[in-house]
Design an enzyme around this catalytic site. Structure first.
Site, PDB file in Angstrom:
ATOM      1  N   SER A  78      -2.898  28.376  70.732  1.00 49.55           N
ATOM      2  CA  SER A  78      -4.149  28.662  71.445  1.00 49.55           C
ATOM      3  C   SER A  78      -4.819  27.442  72.050  1.00 49.55           C
ATOM      4  O   SER A  78      -5.723  27.564  72.869  1.00 49.55           O
ATOM      5  CB  SER A  78      -5.137  29.334  70.484  1.00 49.55           C
ATOM      6  OG  SER A  78      -5.578  28.403  69.500  1.00 49.55           O
TER       7      SER A  78
ATOM      8  N   GLU B 276      12.416  23.426  34.859  1.00 47.42           N
ATOM      9  CA  GLU B 276      12.166  24.670  34.141  1.00 47.42           C
ATOM     10  C   GLU B 276      12.897  25.836  34.815  1.00 47.42           C
ATOM     11  O   GLU B 276      12.860  25.976  36.041  1.00 47.42           O
ATOM     12  CB  GLU B 276      10.659  24.937  34.116  1.00 47.42           C
ATOM     13  CG  GLU B 276      10.221  26.134  33.296  1.00 47.42           C
ATOM     14  CD  GLU B 276       8.710  26.257  33.213  1.00 47.42           C
ATOM     15  OE1 GLU B 276       8.227  27.029  32.370  1.00 47.42           O
ATOM     16  OE2 GLU B 276       8.017  25.575  34.001  1.00 47.42           O
TER      17      GLU B 276
ATOM     18  N   CYS C  61       6.594  22.086  30.859  1.00 43.87           N
ATOM     19  CA  CYS C  61       5.582  22.304  31.901  1.00 43.87           C
ATOM     20  C   CYS C  61       4.168  22.422  31.350  1.00 43.87           C
ATOM     21  O   CYS C  61       3.521  21.428  31.073  1.00 43.87           O
ATOM     22  CB  CYS C  61       5.961  23.529  32.741  1.00 43.87           C
ATOM     23  SG  CYS C  61       5.132  23.566  34.358  1.00 43.87           S
TER      24      CYS C  61
END
Length: 705
Positions: A355, A44, A174
């Protein structure tokens, strides 16, 4: 025997990159012809890229799209093959999302999209109008540049299909596959044997199964072959288009493209026998009755046969679909997206504040998978992947990384930013994770930076700020935590700008965020801390899914450091620990990550306000009393509303989850609330009283009954 070879494409198009998009379109046409295909389907809006958004308002865009068509016509690549292009077209000053069919150097049909995608991430009706004239066709006056090449003045424009000398081909685009009244049923009843769908469908966890079921169902009811083509890669937005082009015949899968791959162009083909469609469709008497009563569809006749020139290529056999488990989707989808983002941004790598916790470890693991995918592409002979790797790493023209770790060491940097409240355990975990990936890692203490803010405050106040464990107030405690978090953000960008320079290289690094979807929903992060980054690959993924991914990555990739991360209690490490207190995320939030995931789905997917959420959970959480369920629901909505403003500055995140809270694109709710929710909470309290008056007391009451 009517054998037809058909091609569907995965293309990694990029919004507004007309030069690159043209190159990839031409390559796909050539590959389709080399494989013997007489029809080629593209994604598309492939000419301009799907995610142009408000660029669709610009007349320049439509001019450039037709200029691309001119180059395609000049190339003569459309000789002997029906080429189906996706592009926007302005007809009578109305903008449409269209399919443009080209054959033998002529434009033969423009078919506008009938139904727009307007939910979730999509706003197609903002830019395009749906074609409302069912079964009607008008004449479109072609631009002068096209007339000069083709000699045509007009071309049919509207709701029609193409009739070749040997079959009939119809279109869905779609969203039309997902609508309740899909065109494929009407087309199939009208004898259309080939149905095509050029799509721009994004990756979302567990979504491919639904897509495949719909496509198989589309042909199992009425018979026929269904071709599905899709965008691939990061088109310039938060979504990753996951390719997976497919060809299905009478409910059986014949061909499937890759879902997660770094290939810019992939063409899948299947050879089908059109007699099989006739036999399948004619074998259903109920279909015959409905087809006989169906209104005819408009046909555009073309003097061309799709039939293969040789019988040497046999019909394609049925294959089993490749469906990924969720853990693989979490890893490979964001990994592909990160590579596209990196290679198109002009940056020279990624920087991650690491972390030692689950979120940043998952982000690091995704970068590790990205590097593995790059190596796979290089070893498979993908020249573009190798060129991009050399350019990004700023290495010599003959450099080839020997493994993923070597590549990672060139483009991935991490840093553990500790304070007096951080532990050696998390510091060591961060170092181990970085080592497993191959990242260049360092560890620093930022207490001097944090203390400097206390000294500055001392200039305007005679008070000493304390944590709550030291006797301080809630206000002091939050201020001391936030300044640690925000200092890490500033340092992250500082290092991202200097680490390459420190190695004698040019360029800069993109900063990676690592806040998960549940923490964003609850607002459990400091605004402008390490959640503020350039991109966030896990921002759309739930904490529970991330832990499953870490377990999978540890087992399948041999990254043993991730095992310790998964088993650790999540903690921000922003407060001092005492004999009686250890900070933990779930205690701070006042709810578990499992509960957060449930709240998120009910709020977004089930569209629940406070009252309806309580009414659902009162039965699902029957281990709790009604008043306890009510308190949990009210606590969630209180924190959701007071922290909603944080979503306005949320780092662009990979979209992966159906309850993502990203207010910029996906979750269009306001950011300023009355956090007391007086009317709604009072309604909940009234319902609690009703349940209590009836003697409903959760599971305990059920057991007594």
């Amino acid at each position: 025997m009517r054998l037809v070879t058909l091609a569907a494409c995965n293309l990694n198009q990029w919004a507004m990159d007309f030069e690159g998009n043209l190159h990839r379109i031409l390559q796909s046409i050539r590959e389709a012809k080399e494989k013997g295909a007489t029809y080629r389907l593209g994604p598309e809006l492939e000419v301009c890229g799907y995610s142009c958004e408000d660029h669709f308002y610009e007349e320049d865009l439509y001019l450039h799209c037709w200029e691309v068509v001119v180059e395609i016509l000049k190339s003569r690549e459309t000789e002997g093959i029906l080429v189906d292009l996706g592009m926007p077209v302005s007809h009578r000053n109305v903008r449409y999302n269209c399919r443009v069919f080209i054959l033998n150097g002529k434009v033969i049909l423009i078919r506008p999209k009938l139904y727009m995608a307007d939910d979730g991430n999509y706003r197609e009706s903002r830019w395009f109008a749906p074609w409302k004239h069912h079964l009607e066709v008008e004449q479109y006056y072609l631009p002068g540049m096209i007339r000069q090449i083709t000699g045509q003045t007009t071309v049919p424009f509207g709701d029609a299909c193409i009739a070749t000398l040997d079959t009939c081909l119809g279109v869905e685009t779609c969203e039309e596959l997902f609508t309740p009244n899909s065109p494929h049923i009407f087309l199939g009843l009208n004898g259309v044997e080939i149905i095509t769908n050029g799509s721009g469908s994004h990756h979302q966890l567990r979504k491919l199964n639904t897509r495949l079921d719909l496509i198989k169902s589309a042909t199992s009811k009425v018979g026929g072959v269904y071709l599905y083509s899709n965008q691939r890669g990061c088109d310039g937005n938060r979504m990753y288009f996951d390719g997976c082009a497919m060809i299905v015949l009478n409910g059986k899968l014949l061909a499937q493209g890759d879902q997660f791959s770094l290939r810019d162009v992939q063409v899948v083909t299947a050879t089908v026998c059109l007699e099989e469609i006739k036999n399948y469709a004619g074998g259903s008497s109920s279909r015959g009755i409905q087809a006989a009563d169906s209104v005819g569809v408009q046909r555009v006749d073309v003097d061309f046969q799709l039939k293969s020139k040789t019988l040497r290529v046999p019909p394609s056999p049925e294959i089993q679909p490749r469906l990924w488990i969720v853990e693989e989707e979490i890893g490979y989808g964001p990994a592909c997206w990160l590579w596209d983002y990196l290679r198109r941004s002009g940056a020279s790598g990624y920087f991650l504040p690491l972390s030692g916790g689950a979120d940043s470890a998952a982000t690091a693991a995704i970068v590790g998978l990205m590097c593995e995918l790059v190596l796979d592409g290089i070893r498979a002979g993908e020249k573009q992947v190798l060129e991009d790797a050399r350019r990004i790493a700023r290495r010599e023209s003959d450099w080839v990384p020997k493994d993923a770790k070597e590549l990672c060491s060139e483009i991935f940097f991490s840093c553990y930013m500790g304070t007096v409240n951080s532990s050696d355990t998390t510091k060591n975990r961060a170092a181990d994770v970085a080592a497993d990936m191959g990242a260049k890692h360092c560890a620093v203490k930022i207490d001097d930076v944090v203390d400097s803010y206390a000294k500055i405050f001392k200039q305007i106040s005679d008070k000493t700020i304390k944590f709550k464990t030291q006797g301080g107030s809630y206000t002091e405690n939050i201020a001391l935590q936030n300044i640690q978090a925000r200092s890490r953000m500033c340092l992250a960008y500082y290092l991202a700008g200097l680490l390459l320079w420190n190695e004698g290289k040019q360029g800069y690094l993109l900063v990676l965020g690592s806040a998960n979807v549940d923490e964003s929903l609850r607002g459990y992060f400091t605004k402008y801390d390490c959640s503020s980054a350039d991109v966030n690959p896990i921002g759309g993924i739930a904490k529970g899914d991330l832990k499953k991914f870490l377990v999978w990555a540890a087992k399948m990739k041999g990254w043993g450091s991730l095992v310790d991360v998964v088993e650790a209690t999540p903690t921000a490490e922003l407060e001092p620990n005492t004999a009686d207190y250890t900070q933990s995320d779930e205690a701070d939030m006042g709810m578990s990550y499992v509960e957060l995931g449930i709240f998120g789905r009910l709020r977004k997917v089930d569209r629940c306000g406070p009252l309806s959420m309580f009414e659902k959970l009162i039965y699902e959480w029957d281990h709790l009393k009604p008043i306890e369920v009510a308190e949990k629901v009210k606590r969630f909505f209180y924190y959701y509303s007071i922290n909603r403003h944080k979503m306005t500055t949320l780092t662009p995140s990979y979209h992966a989850e159906v309850y993502g809270p990203d207010d910029n694109r996906f979750d269009l709710r306001q950011f300023l609330y009355n956090s007391k929710w007086t009317w709604q909470f009072r309604s909940i309290d009234n319902m609690v009283k009703v349940f209590e008056d009836e003697g409903f007391n959760g599971k305990a009451q059920t057991d007594k009954a």
